[in-house]
Design a protein around this motif. Structure first.
Motif: not given
Length: 180
Positions: A159-164
């Motif tokens: 999730v954090y990676a997708d949100l950058r």
């Protein structure tokens, strides 16, 4: 194509464009309104999980519940204090799970906010829940279980990676500001 035919196509094209806009605009407005109506629910959820009662319940469920009470007593068989702590966690995540399962709030918001604690707390309570289901034939905390399964399948790091999301480590020197 003659001029009369072209002149007849212009109003028809304008009418079709107006029809498409009149269909899509309300759908877009409903979508925006729907998200806005749920913001107070999400903010209340965040507030609840910052209370002293929440932290006490979470600590008890994760560290003491299984040591003090066998899972074969189920949820109803727990003494009042233990059941109160279990309910603080279970009812909250079951209600949050309902909102996620029915598409009222985005699961990535919940998974990003609460992370693997959802799974840890479910795993601690699951034996009591399953005893309760076997004993009484209920779908007891089914939404909490679904939320835990969703969280286990979508790790918060994804999730954090997708949100950058970005990081800002502490400064090395007190006066250092860094570039830009």
């Amino acid at each position: 194509m003659d001029t009369t035919m072209v002149l007849n196509l212009v109003p028809l094209s304008i009418s079709l464009a107006a029809l498409v806009v009149s269909i899509l605009l309300p759908l877009w407005q409903i979508r925006l309104a729907r998200g806005g109506n749920h913001l107070p629910v999400v903010l209340d959820a965040f507030k609840e999980t910052r209370s002293a009662a929440w932290f006490a319940a979470q600590e008890y469920v994760l560290t003491a519940l299984a040591e003090e009470h066998a899972a074969d007593c189920g949820h109803r068989g727990l003494p009042v204090r233990a059941r109160t702590h279990a309910n603080t966690i279970g009812l909250f995540y079951d209600d949050l799970g309902k909102l996620v399962a029915h598409g009222m709030i985005d699961q990535t918001l919940v998974i990003g906010a609460y992370g693997t604690n959802i799974v840890r707390l479910w795993d601690a309570l699951a034996p009591y829940v399953y005893t309760e289901r076997r004993s009484h034939g209920l779908h007891f905390w089914i939404y909490f279980e679904d939320l835990a399964a969703r969280t286990a399948a979508t790790h918060p790091d994804l999730v954090y990676a997708d949100l950058r999301l970005r990081s800002r480590p502490p400064r090395q020197e007190p006066d250092a500001v860094g570039p830009g």
